[in-house]
Write a protein that holds these residues in place. Structure first.
Motif, short mmCIF file in Angstrom:
data_model
loop_
_atom_site.label_atom_id
_atom_site.label_comp_id
_atom_site.label_asym_id
_atom_site.label_seq_id
_atom_site.Cartn_x
_atom_site.Cartn_y
_atom_site.Cartn_z
N TRP A 97 0.85 -1.19 0.00
CA TRP A 97 0.00 0.00 0.00
C TRP A 97 0.88 1.23 0.00
O TRP A 97 1.88 1.30 0.73
CB TRP A 97 -0.90 0.02 1.23
N ALA A 98 0.52 2.20 -0.86
CA ALA A 98 1.27 3.46 -0.88
C ALA A 98 0.43 4.53 -1.55
O ALA A 98 -0.26 4.28 -2.55
CB ALA A 98 2.59 3.28 -1.65
N ASP A 99 0.45 5.73 -0.96
CA ASP A 99 -0.15 6.91 -1.57
C ASP A 99 -1.62 6.71 -1.96
O ASP A 99 -2.07 7.16 -3.01
CB ASP A 99 0.65 7.35 -2.80
N GLY A 100 -2.36 6.02 -1.11
CA GLY A 100 -3.78 5.85 -1.37
C GLY A 100 -4.14 4.73 -2.32
O GLY A 100 -5.30 4.63 -2.76
N TRP A 101 -3.17 3.85 -2.62
CA TRP A 101 -3.43 2.74 -3.54
C TRP A 101 -3.04 1.42 -2.89
O TRP A 101 -1.93 1.27 -2.37
CB TRP A 101 -2.65 2.92 -4.84
N LEU A 102 -3.97 0.46 -2.94
CA LEU A 102 -3.69 -0.90 -2.50
C LEU A 102 -3.14 -1.69 -3.67
O LEU A 102 -3.75 -1.73 -4.74
CB LEU A 102 -4.99 -1.56 -2.00
N HIS A 103 -1.97 -2.29 -3.46
CA HIS A 103 -1.36 -3.13 -4.49
C HIS A 103 -1.90 -4.55 -4.29
O HIS A 103 -1.52 -5.23 -3.35
CB HIS A 103 0.16 -3.09 -4.39
N THR A 104 -2.75 -4.98 -5.19
CA THR A 104 -3.54 -6.19 -4.95
C THR A 104 -2.74 -7.48 -5.04
O THR A 104 -3.20 -8.52 -4.58
CB THR A 104 -4.69 -6.28 -5.96
N ARG A 105 -1.58 -7.45 -5.67
CA ARG A 105 -0.82 -8.66 -6.00
C ARG A 105 -1.56 -9.54 -7.00
O ARG A 105 -1.23 -10.71 -7.16
CB ARG A 105 -0.48 -9.47 -4.74
N ASP A 106 -2.57 -8.97 -7.64
CA ASP A 106 -3.28 -9.65 -8.72
C ASP A 106 -2.81 -9.07 -10.05
O ASP A 106 -2.69 -7.85 -10.20
CB ASP A 106 -4.79 -9.46 -8.61
N ALA A 107 -2.58 -9.96 -11.01
CA ALA A 107 -2.31 -9.51 -12.37
C ALA A 107 -3.63 -9.23 -13.06
O ALA A 107 -4.62 -9.94 -12.85
CB ALA A 107 -1.53 -10.58 -13.13
N GLY A 108 -3.67 -8.19 -13.86
CA GLY A 108 -4.92 -7.86 -14.53
C GLY A 108 -4.76 -6.75 -15.55
O GLY A 108 -3.66 -6.21 -15.73
N ALA A 109 -5.85 -6.44 -16.19
CA ALA A 109 -5.85 -5.38 -17.21
C ALA A 109 -7.11 -4.55 -17.06
O ALA A 109 -8.18 -5.08 -16.75
CB ALA A 109 -5.77 -6.00 -18.60
N VAL A 110 -6.98 -3.25 -17.32
CA VAL A 110 -8.10 -2.32 -17.30
C VAL A 110 -8.32 -1.81 -18.72
O VAL A 110 -7.42 -1.23 -19.32
CB VAL A 110 -7.84 -1.14 -16.34
N ASP A 111 -9.51 -2.05 -19.26
CA ASP A 111 -9.81 -1.60 -20.61
C ASP A 111 -9.91 -0.07 -20.61
O ASP A 111 -10.74 0.50 -19.89
CB ASP A 111 -11.14 -2.21 -21.07
N PRO A 112 -9.10 0.61 -21.40
CA PRO A 112 -9.09 2.08 -21.37
C PRO A 112 -10.39 2.70 -21.88
O PRO A 112 -10.70 3.85 -21.56
CB PRO A 112 -7.91 2.46 -22.27
N ASP A 113 -11.16 1.97 -22.67
CA ASP A 113 -12.39 2.51 -23.23
C ASP A 113 -13.60 2.26 -22.33
O ASP A 113 -14.41 3.16 -22.09
CB ASP A 113 -12.65 1.90 -24.61
#
Length: 461
Positions: A340-356
């Motif tokens: 965790w850093a700067d308001g973000w939880l690092h999930t340890r999950d690999a993944g992708a976010v669709d930009p559209d």
């Protein structure tokens, strides 16, 4: 709601969870429990907790199976301004003792009698309330949940009452959740976040009846759905989908509205088998103990992708790891910027976010956590336990169609003796499905243990 040391005033329990018509049924176990009865039981439990030494700002460790006693003492702890430490009832005495030594609650609530067999989902429990220490809670959280490796600081997760309230309200804005007057057929444990918030707390807030089946079987789940005429959502994990996909209904089930699953990814074949058999949506939910629900696809339209839950932002890091918005560090006693850093939880999950579209696809774990029947297990905890046993020189634990441990003995050792030692130290779902003894574990040229399941299988053969 006013703030206090635990994140919100304890009145939030009344405002968010226990309000409403006193005659409204909120639980069926199988006998109905209305809100007036629940409020009376919570008041009685508050008296018992206070008599055992709980003071506002103190902590209560709950080592209870899913039961009315668990619900009542959890709500009573919060209503008393206390912190609830949730201990899975399947943990061994060794694991519980280590957790209690670390967290030093003022009071421990544990069964003095448990009725029903091993396949019960909800149990008939008589709870014993005992003093443990006179120390206040170590943190200002309303709930402490222990993920795998629970006695280590990196595995202790805290959430305030405000966090829980925000997540409950988040559920009310998710399209496809059970609505007031409907039922949730509750299968996951209420010690863990899906059953706790997505089942118990949301159900109490939204005036949705919680109905655990009598037993953990496909027939019992379907019987619970068919018992009443109101719409029913089955809430579970992929293991439960398998149960239902292999169960043939004895008749039509017009009450069945959908099934929603959390936990690990559902294999496509299992999802198809369920929807072909029942003809209702199989919804997908993704979350973590640290933040609760992260994303959903309750109509099964985007499988395997999910849409971020209202108020949640998901980011794909440069390495392909998913980061989730989380304003404060959820880990107790840990300042690890890789988590965790700067308001973000690092999930340890690999993944992708669709930009559209913003849809999120989960690709698997970056770290060593695996899921066994919906329960998260950290392979490093299993490995650390193994290497601490007498007669073990070194060990590697991998996921290879189940938890598999490769062990290099230091002297005489048998797999039966090893399994017996592990049974004293690890809950059953954490123990290796396969134990392999090797004269020498394979290592790299630099002396590091090889962790490839393929290479370890080859060495074992």
């Amino acid at each position: 709601m006013a703030e206090n040391a635990l994140g919100t005033d304890p009145e939030w329990v009344d405002e968010l969870l226990l309000g409403g018509d006193p005659g409204d049924v909120c639980l069926r176990l199988p006998d109905p429990v209305d809100r007036a009865t629940l409020r009376r039981l919570v008041a009685d439990a508050r008296t018992r907790l206070a008599g055992a030494g709980l003071r506002r700002g103190g902590a209560v460790a709950l080592r209870l199976p899913p039961s009315l006693a668990y619900v009542v003492h959890l709500l009573a702890t919060w209503r008393s301004g206390g912190q609830a430490i949730l201990l899975d009832h399947r943990l061994t005495d060794h694991e519980v003792d280590r957790a209690l030594e670390r967290l030093t609650p003022q009071v421990v609530v544990a069964p003095v009698r448990t009725g029903g067999g091993g396949l019960r989902i909800f149990h008939d429990v008589t709870a014993g309330v005992q003093a443990y220490s006179d120390r206040p809670a170590g943190t200002g959280h309303a709930v402490i949940q222990l993920s795998s490796g629970s006695t280590g600081p990196s595995k202790v997760i805290g959430r305030t009452g405000a966090d829980l309230a925000a997540e409950v309200l988040r559920y009310t804005h998710i399209d496809g959740v059970a609505l007031p007057g409907e039922r949730i057929i509750l299968l996951p444990s209420m010690v863990h976040v899906l059953g706790l918030v997505g089942g118990l707390l949301y159900g109490l807030h939204a005036r949705v009846e919680l109905v655990p089946p009598q037993r953990l079987s496909g027939d019992a789940i379907l019987a619970a759905v068919a018992e009443r005429d109101t719409p029913a959502t089955v809430l579970g994990v992929p293991f439960h989908i398998g149960l239902l996909a292999s169960t043939t209904p004895t008749g039509p089930l017009p009450q069945l509205k959908r099934m929603t699953t959390g936990g690990e990814l559902v294999p496509a074949a299992v999802a198809r088998a369920f929807t072909d058999r029942y003809g209702v949506p199989l919804g997908n939910m993704y979350g973590m103990t640290e933040v609760g629900v992260i994303g959903t696809d309750l109509y099964g339209r985007h499988r395997p992708a999910i849409a971020p839950a209202p108020g949640i932002e998901v980011r794909e890091s440069s390495t392909g790891e998913l980061w989730v918005s989380c304003p404060t560090n959820p880990y107790v006693g840990l300042a690890d910027p890789t988590r965790w850093a700067d308001g973000w939880l690092h999930t340890r999950d690999a993944g992708a976010v669709d930009p559209d579209t913003g849809l999120v696809t989960i690709k698997g774990r970056f770290d060593s956590q695996v899921s066994v029947g919906g329960m998260k297990v950290d392979l490093t905890e299993v490995e650390s336990t193994l290497t601490g046993l007498p007669g073990v020189a070194s060990a590697v634990v991998v996921w290879d169609d189940g938890i598999t441990a490769y062990v290099q003995p230091d002297g005489p050792l048998t797999t039966d003796a090893l399994d017996e030692l592990l049974a004293q130290r690890l809950a059953g779902y954490k123990r290796p499905r396969n134990l392999r003894l090797l004269d020498q574990l394979p290592r790299t040229t630099t002396g590091k243990l090889v962790r490839s399941a393929t290479a370890l299988r080859a060495a074992g053969s």
